[in-house]
Enzyme design. Structure first.
Site, PDB file in Angstrom:
ATOM      1  N   ASN A  71     -12.260  27.207  88.813  1.00 49.35           N
ATOM      2  CA  ASN A  71     -12.663  28.093  87.717  1.00 49.35           C
ATOM      3  C   ASN A  71     -12.551  29.570  88.111  1.00 49.35           C
ATOM      4  O   ASN A  71     -12.799  29.930  89.261  1.00 49.35           O
ATOM      5  CB  ASN A  71     -14.112  27.799  87.300  1.00 49.35           C
ATOM      6  CG  ASN A  71     -14.255  26.473  86.573  1.00 49.35           C
ATOM      7  OD1 ASN A  71     -13.326  26.015  85.918  1.00 49.35           O
ATOM      8  ND2 ASN A  71     -15.409  25.847  86.700  1.00 49.35           N
ATOM      9  N   HIS A  72     -12.229  30.421  87.157  1.00 53.03           N
ATOM     10  CA  HIS A  72     -12.137  31.871  87.349  1.00 53.03           C
ATOM     11  C   HIS A  72     -12.968  32.568  86.274  1.00 53.03           C
ATOM     12  O   HIS A  72     -13.298  31.981  85.245  1.00 53.03           O
ATOM     13  CB  HIS A  72     -10.682  32.341  87.243  1.00 53.03           C
ATOM     14  CG  HIS A  72      -9.815  31.860  88.364  1.00 53.03           C
ATOM     15  ND1 HIS A  72      -9.376  32.693  89.361  1.00 53.03           N
ATOM     16  CD2 HIS A  72      -9.299  30.634  88.658  1.00 53.03           C
ATOM     17  CE1 HIS A  72      -8.617  32.011  90.206  1.00 53.03           C
ATOM     18  NE2 HIS A  72      -8.564  30.745  89.787  1.00 53.03           N
ATOM     19  N   LEU A  73     -13.279  33.810  86.528  1.00 50.96           N
ATOM     20  CA  LEU A  73     -13.926  34.620  85.501  1.00 50.96           C
ATOM     21  C   LEU A  73     -12.988  34.754  84.304  1.00 50.96           C
ATOM     22  O   LEU A  73     -11.780  34.944  84.468  1.00 50.96           O
ATOM     23  CB  LEU A  73     -14.250  36.011  86.045  1.00 50.96           C
ATOM     24  CG  LEU A  73     -15.286  36.093  87.174  1.00 50.96           C
ATOM     25  CD1 LEU A  73     -15.330  37.516  87.728  1.00 50.96           C
ATOM     26  CD2 LEU A  73     -16.656  35.678  86.670  1.00 50.96           C
TER      27      LEU A  73
END
Length: 205
Positions: free
Chosen positions: A82-84
């Site tokens: 997951n990433h921002l």
């Protein structure tokens, strides 16, 4: 004759590409129930290779119930991928250290929690399960599906993103099966009821 031993690595004689999965996994954050098997075209060690972005420092778990059937190339994407998404950039500066090491101070990367697969779930060849998804007991995941949302018990899903195709049984029958929880029976009871488990549902109730 006794029931198969759930602690056997390779339950089929002279066939080392199908394993009872709990006896193969080494990562303590992957928890697998008895008799769940994984069948791989090449090597059963590919299973853990196909659990992607599963970093110890995140601590999320992949939990798989009993009597599941997992086909070759099934992939599980964990929360480390997951990433921002709400900031100006999704780039993970902090993981590269140096003068960037404090880029996430006071913040955290998104997490959707543990990925949980119920009991008696069939996951088809090349299916992908995204982080934090819960798949209900008795569900079937079609080949090459990408599962982005929770799947209800005894539901067949397929596609990208995966969508419900149909329920396997009526709601009344599903309720009875979920109450029965045959996968928690002892081996002797399962063995005594094999014909009912693989035959007419009405004989089970």
């Amino acid at each position: 004759m006794k029931a198969p031993d759930p602690n056997t690595r390779f339950p089929l004689p002279n066939y080392d590409t199908l394993c009872f999965l709990k006896n193969i996994v080494t990562n303590p954050n992957i928890i697998v129930g008895d008799y769940t098997y994984y069948d791989d075209f090449e090597d059963v060690s590919n299973f853990e290779k196909n659990v992607k972005y599963h970093f110890d420092f995140i601590g999320d778990k992949l939990i798989i119930g009993k009597f599941c059937m997992i086909a070759s190339s099934a992939t599980f994407i964990m929360n480390g991928g997951n990433h921002l998404t709400e900031a100006a950039t999704a780039y993970p500066f902090a993981i590269f250290g140096g003068s960037w090491q404090n880029a996430m101070e006071g913040k955290s990367y998104p997490s959707k929690g543990d990925t949980i697969i119920g009991n008696d779930v069939w996951i088809g060849h090349g299916a992908t399960i995204m982080p934090g998804v819960h798949i209900g007991d008795g569900a079937i995941i079609a080949t090459k599906s990408v599962v982005t949302k929770n799947v209800e018990p005894y539901t067949i899903v397929g596609g990208n993103p995966a969508k419900p195709i149909k329920k396997r049984f009526s709601e009344a029958t599903i309720s009875k099966l979920l109450e029965l929880q045959w996968w928690h029976w002892d081996n002797e009871k399962i063995t005594q009821n094999l014909r009912k488990l693989t035959g007419d549902l009405e004989e089970l109730f």
